[in-house]
Design a protein around this motif. Structure first.
Motif, PDB file in Angstrom:
ATOM      1  N   LYS A   1       0.842  -1.202   0.000  1.00 39.49           N
ATOM      2  CA  LYS A   1       0.000   0.000   0.000  1.00 39.49           C
ATOM      3  C   LYS A   1       0.875   1.249   0.000  1.00 39.49           C
ATOM      4  CE  LYS A   1      -2.044   2.491   3.333  1.00 39.49           C
ATOM      5  NZ  LYS A   1      -1.780   3.126   4.340  1.00 39.49           N
TER       6      LYS A   1
ATOM      7  N   GLY B   1       2.327   1.836  -3.306  1.00 41.64           N
ATOM      8  CA  GLY B   1       1.329   2.467  -4.169  1.00 41.64           C
ATOM      9  C   GLY B   1       1.257   3.966  -3.938  1.00 41.64           C
ATOM     10  N   ASN B   2       1.368   4.384  -2.673  1.00 47.09           N
ATOM     11  CA  ASN B   2       1.367   5.814  -2.360  1.00 47.09           C
ATOM     12  C   ASN B   2       2.594   6.512  -2.942  1.00 47.09           C
ATOM     13  OD1 ASN B   2      -1.016   5.451  -0.975  1.00 47.09           O
ATOM     14  ND2 ASN B   2      -0.056   5.394   1.045  1.00 47.09           N
TER      15      ASN B   2
ATOM     16  N   ASN C   1       4.208   5.548  -5.651  1.00 41.83           N
ATOM     17  CA  ASN C   1       3.969   5.639  -7.096  1.00 41.83           C
ATOM     18  C   ASN C   1       2.966   6.731  -7.430  1.00 41.83           C
ATOM     19  OD1 ASN C   1       5.726   3.821  -8.259  1.00 41.83           O
ATOM     20  ND2 ASN C   1       4.371   2.091  -7.923  1.00 41.83           N
ATOM     21  N   THR C   2       1.948   6.894  -6.606  1.00 44.38           N
ATOM     22  CA  THR C   2       0.957   7.945  -6.831  1.00 44.38           C
ATOM     23  C   THR C   2       1.607   9.324  -6.765  1.00 44.38           C
ATOM     24  OG1 THR C   2      -0.798   6.565  -5.930  1.00 44.38           O
ATOM     25  CG2 THR C   2      -1.206   8.928  -5.971  1.00 44.38           C
TER      26      THR C   2
ATOM     27  N   GLN D   1       3.668   9.782  -9.841  1.00 46.82           N
ATOM     28  CA  GLN D   1       2.796   9.982 -10.996  1.00 46.82           C
ATOM     29  C   GLN D   1       2.286  11.411 -11.026  1.00 46.82           C
ATOM     30  OE1 GLN D   1       2.097   7.820 -13.594  1.00 46.82           O
ATOM     31  NE2 GLN D   1       1.295   9.717 -14.449  1.00 46.82           N
ATOM     32  N   ARG D   2       1.950  11.938  -9.857  1.00 49.27           N
ATOM     33  CA  ARG D   2       1.501  13.341  -9.784  1.00 49.27           C
ATOM     34  C   ARG D   2       2.598  14.268 -10.292  1.00 49.27           C
ATOM     35  NH1 ARG D   2      -1.663  17.239  -6.965  1.00 49.27           N
ATOM     36  NH2 ARG D   2      -0.369  18.890  -6.098  1.00 49.27           N
TER      37      ARG D   2
ATOM     38  N   ASP E   1       2.832  14.016 -14.058  1.00 51.93           N
ATOM     39  CA  ASP E   1       1.731  14.744 -14.704  1.00 51.93           C
ATOM     40  C   ASP E   1       1.985  16.248 -14.674  1.00 51.93           C
ATOM     41  OD1 ASP E   1       0.519  12.301 -15.100  1.00 51.93           O
ATOM     42  OD2 ASP E   1      -0.915  12.541 -13.443  1.00 51.93           O
TER      43      ASP E   1
ATOM     44  N   THR F   1       4.261  18.687  -4.394  1.00 49.92           N
ATOM     45  CA  THR F   1       4.382  17.288  -4.788  1.00 49.92           C
ATOM     46  C   THR F   1       5.695  16.689  -4.306  1.00 49.92           C
ATOM     47  OG1 THR F   1       2.977  17.665  -6.702  1.00 49.92           O
ATOM     48  CG2 THR F   1       4.406  15.733  -6.786  1.00 49.92           C
TER      49      THR F   1
ATOM     50  N   GLN G   1       5.157  15.702  -0.895  1.00 52.03           N
ATOM     51  CA  GLN G   1       4.352  14.478  -0.833  1.00 52.03           C
ATOM     52  C   GLN G   1       5.210  13.252  -1.134  1.00 52.03           C
ATOM     53  OE1 GLN G   1       1.065  14.992  -3.518  1.00 52.03           O
ATOM     54  NE2 GLN G   1       0.022  16.449  -2.189  1.00 52.03           N
TER      55      GLN G   1
END
Length: 193
Positions: free
Chosen positions: A37, A40-41, A43-44, A47-48, A51, A139, A142
């Motif tokens: 999990k 995944g955070n 990677n998120t 990804q942000r 983008d 970001t 984050q």
């Protein structure tokens, strides 16, 4: 009756040990899932950033005579970083090092882009660019938080599966790697005006 007592004790011990082993395996599964999990955070968050980089590059392209080489370096670093996939079930130190190196390439190219932008006052005053720059800074924070939480979950997972007696029953669970600082991060940054 006395003949059945030893058999009953043995059966009770086997049942107790069986439930104990099941508890160990279930806990290992929970730790593993928590680590996945957190991955995944991570990677998120990346990804942000990827983008936002696309939007940032498009905004910067609007500046008439902006340095194309810097933009190309950012685009290539972003493409390389997004091409590296890490399996969260088998995160090895080598995979993390490769992932980290690609992401540091993005950070480096992005830093060069932001330094180059300083030479373009109209771009620095562009409201869209300023918003994107703020979003990018947010970001990056984050990403730092996600990486820290990932390392904390890996520490809990590794501590659990490597501890004795758990390691006796968890041979199929492999140690996971940590995020490490990028090479040279220990050196102070030189700021010139």
């Amino acid at each position: 009756m006395r003949k059945l007592l030893p058999i009953g004790i043995i059966i009770a011990l086997v049942v107790i040990i069986g439930f104990w082993v099941i508890g160990i395996k279930n806990s290992a599964l929970r730790y593993s899932q928590a680590t996945e999990k957190e991955w995944g955070n991570v990677n998120t968050a990346y990804q942000r950033r990827n983008d936002l980089i696309g939007n940032l590059v498009n905004t910067v392209k609007g500046a008439a005579d902006f340095e194309k080489g810097t933009l190309t370096a950012v685009i290539e670093a972003r493409a390389k970083a997004t091409s590296i996939n890490v399996d969260p079930k088998n995160i090895s130190p080598e995979q993390l090092a490769q992932f980290n190196q690609a992401q540091s390439g993005v950070s480096s190219a992005l830093s060069r882009l932001l330094v180059t932008v300083e030479q373009y006052p109209t771009l620095k005053a562009n409201e869209n660019f300023l918003k994107l720059q703020d979003e990018l800074a947010s970001t990056e924070n984050q990403i730092l938080t996600a990486r820290t939480r990932f390392n904390e979950s890996v520490q809990a997972y590794n501590g659990y599966i490597l501890a004795i007696p758990n390691s006796w029953f968890l041979g199929s669970y492999k140690e996971k790697g940590y995020f490490q600082a990028v090479a040279g991060a220990e050196k102070p940054v030189e700021v010139k005006f």
